[in-house]
Design a protein around this motif. Structure first.
Motif, short mmCIF file in Angstrom:
data_model
loop_
_atom_site.label_atom_id
_atom_site.label_comp_id
_atom_site.label_asym_id
_atom_site.label_seq_id
_atom_site.Cartn_x
_atom_site.Cartn_y
_atom_site.Cartn_z
N GLU A 64 4.83 8.89 -8.85
CA GLU A 64 5.11 9.39 -7.50
C GLU A 64 3.77 9.62 -6.80
O GLU A 64 2.88 10.26 -7.33
CB GLU A 64 5.90 10.69 -7.59
N GLU A 111 3.92 11.00 3.58
CA GLU A 111 5.13 10.40 3.03
C GLU A 111 5.03 10.29 1.50
O GLU A 111 3.97 9.99 0.96
CB GLU A 111 5.32 9.01 3.63
N CYS A 156 6.20 8.40 -1.95
CA CYS A 156 6.71 7.12 -2.44
C CYS A 156 6.73 7.14 -3.96
O CYS A 156 6.04 7.94 -4.58
CB CYS A 156 5.81 5.97 -1.99
N GLU A 157 7.52 6.26 -4.52
CA GLU A 157 7.62 6.18 -5.98
C GLU A 157 7.49 4.73 -6.40
O GLU A 157 8.08 3.84 -5.78
CB GLU A 157 8.97 6.75 -6.43
N TYR A 158 6.68 4.50 -7.42
CA TYR A 158 6.51 3.17 -8.00
C TYR A 158 7.02 3.19 -9.42
O TYR A 158 6.84 4.16 -10.14
CB TYR A 158 5.02 2.79 -8.05
#
Length: 106
Positions: A34, A41, A43-45
């Motif tokens: 994360e 913002e 985001c998650e990978y």
């Protein structure tokens, strides 16, 4: 392509998009990373996507707080905190009769 490990608290730059972000959490059980972009913002990978990114480690940007409209004045040290029991407690306004070990007698 060399892959950088995702270290919580470290800043990275995606060389393809120019996006700067900080790793804020990792979940080894789900193999996810994360990140919080410089604009705030989240985001998650997944681990496979992370490995495909062309990343470089960077220092913390000077203006990363601008997205949150924070300044240095907004930060307090833990020692500067106000204790809730001191707020509005009339007993804290009573002056002691003893000053420097000397009793103030009337």
């Amino acid at each position: 392509m060399a892959t950088l490990n995702a270290l919580i608290g470290c800043w990275y730059k995606d060389l393809e998009t120019g996006q700067q972000f900080e790793v804020v959490a990792t979940d080894e059980g789900l193999d996810t990373i994360e990140v919080q972009l410089i604009d705030g913002e989240i985001c998650e990978y997944d681990l496979d996507s992370w490995r495909q990114l062309k990343l470089t480690g960077i220092e913390e940007p000077e203006d990363w707080r601008n997205a949150f409209e924070l300044s240095d004045d907004d930060y307090r040290h833990w020692d500067d905190g106000i204790m809730p029991e001191q707020i509005g407690n009339p007993l804290h306004e009573i002056e002691s009769d003893v000053v420097n070990g000397i009793l103030d007698e009337f």
